[in-house]
Scaffold this active site. Sequence first.
Site, PDB file in Angstrom:
ATOM      1  N   GLY A   4       0.824  -1.193   0.000  1.00 19.15           N
ATOM      2  CA  GLY A   4       0.000   0.000   0.000  1.00 19.15           C
ATOM      3  C   GLY A   4       0.863   1.250   0.000  1.00 19.15           C
ATOM      4  O   GLY A   4       2.032   1.229   0.384  1.00 19.15           O
ATOM      5  N   CYS A   5       0.266   2.369  -0.433  1.00 22.75           N
ATOM      6  CA  CYS A   5       1.026   3.617  -0.518  1.00 22.75           C
ATOM      7  C   CYS A   5       1.388   4.145   0.875  1.00 22.75           C
ATOM      8  O   CYS A   5       2.536   4.541   1.110  1.00 22.75           O
ATOM      9  CB  CYS A   5       0.242   4.659  -1.297  1.00 22.75           C
ATOM     10  SG  CYS A   5      -1.466   4.914  -0.754  1.00 22.75           S
ATOM     11  N   PHE A   6       0.434   4.159   1.807  1.00 28.97           N
ATOM     12  CA  PHE A   6       0.748   4.619   3.161  1.00 28.97           C
ATOM     13  C   PHE A   6       1.823   3.757   3.822  1.00 28.97           C
ATOM     14  O   PHE A   6       2.788   4.290   4.396  1.00 28.97           O
ATOM     15  CB  PHE A   6      -0.510   4.636   4.030  1.00 28.97           C
ATOM     16  CG  PHE A   6      -1.438   5.785   3.789  1.00 28.97           C
ATOM     17  CD1 PHE A   6      -0.995   7.104   3.881  1.00 28.97           C
ATOM     18  CD2 PHE A   6      -2.772   5.569   3.493  1.00 28.97           C
ATOM     19  CE1 PHE A   6      -1.856   8.176   3.673  1.00 28.97           C
ATOM     20  CE2 PHE A   6      -3.644   6.629   3.292  1.00 28.97           C
ATOM     21  CZ  PHE A   6      -3.184   7.931   3.377  1.00 28.97           C
TER      22      PHE A   6
END
Length: 328
Positions: free
Chosen positions: A142-144
């Site tokens: 995921g980006c986070f």
Amino acid sequence: MKVAIVGASGYAGGELVRLLLHHSAAEVTCVTSRKLAGTPLDQIHPQLKGFTDLKFTNPETDAIDADVAFLAVPHTVAMTYAGKLLSRGIKVVDLSADYRLPKEVFEKVYGVPHTDFFKAPYGIPEIHRKDCLNAKFVSNPGCFPTGATLAAAPLAQLAHTVIFDSKTGVSGAGDNPSATTHYPNVGDNVGPYKWTSHRHLAEMKQELAFLGSKANVYFTPHLVPVNRGILTTAHILLNEPLEQKEVEKLYRDFYKNEYFVRYQKPILAAVRGSNFCDVMVESEGTRVVAISAIDNLVKGASGQAIQNMNLMCGYKENDGLTGAGLLP
């Protein structure tokens, strides 16, 4: 090398095509969309006009002809493709969450049964490079969690508590409009959401634990009025105090051989459009503030997916990904 992008109509699909145009060996030969079959790709991604004459198709899974397939489909959809593609000898990079977590954790976090689970490398190359090398399947993070993990990794083992606070651009919500992403609700505003329960927290806990941390991990995201980027502030509470020089040395040593992690002041515009993560730290003894900046669509999605593809297929890790950011 023939590349298929399954679910190419969204932002991640457009970024995959844009970046792969500059790859030394990869050619995108198939872009799929159930709703847009027959539509020229550049009608949906106008930035690509003049660079490709591809049209969207909607082939059956067993008709996809490729050496590598990127799954840029929603969560729970990737699991319907992954096993079938692998059984045909096609290498797969999955941009969804379907294989990022253990089965029981995934089912708890996403609230749905996993119908085709297998264990897969978690594709932050700076942490899991050995697992991604020559792999047949990689689960793209995921980006986070990408920005958060890279911010805290060098100090993970020394912390008892890590608190992540992230500011994210609107493109992280995808290309389907909603009240949340409606301009009057985003402009001139900072909006916290899912204050204590964001799904990506599970990945952050997983990665810090992999790095040997026993820290309690917390996360709160905020939506800010920019298109691209995630700025993550990590408050890292240490078991024992460290001076600024000691902390800086830890970070510089940890990332000294990493092309895509730069120790410098994090500025969103400086990484926009690029696969770089910029990180810097400041210590006040038992609390260290580490800040990272990434482009959520590149290092947080499509760029990191290509970085993983390069590791899987034996290409130079930065092939197709050497572009600088778009500051100002």
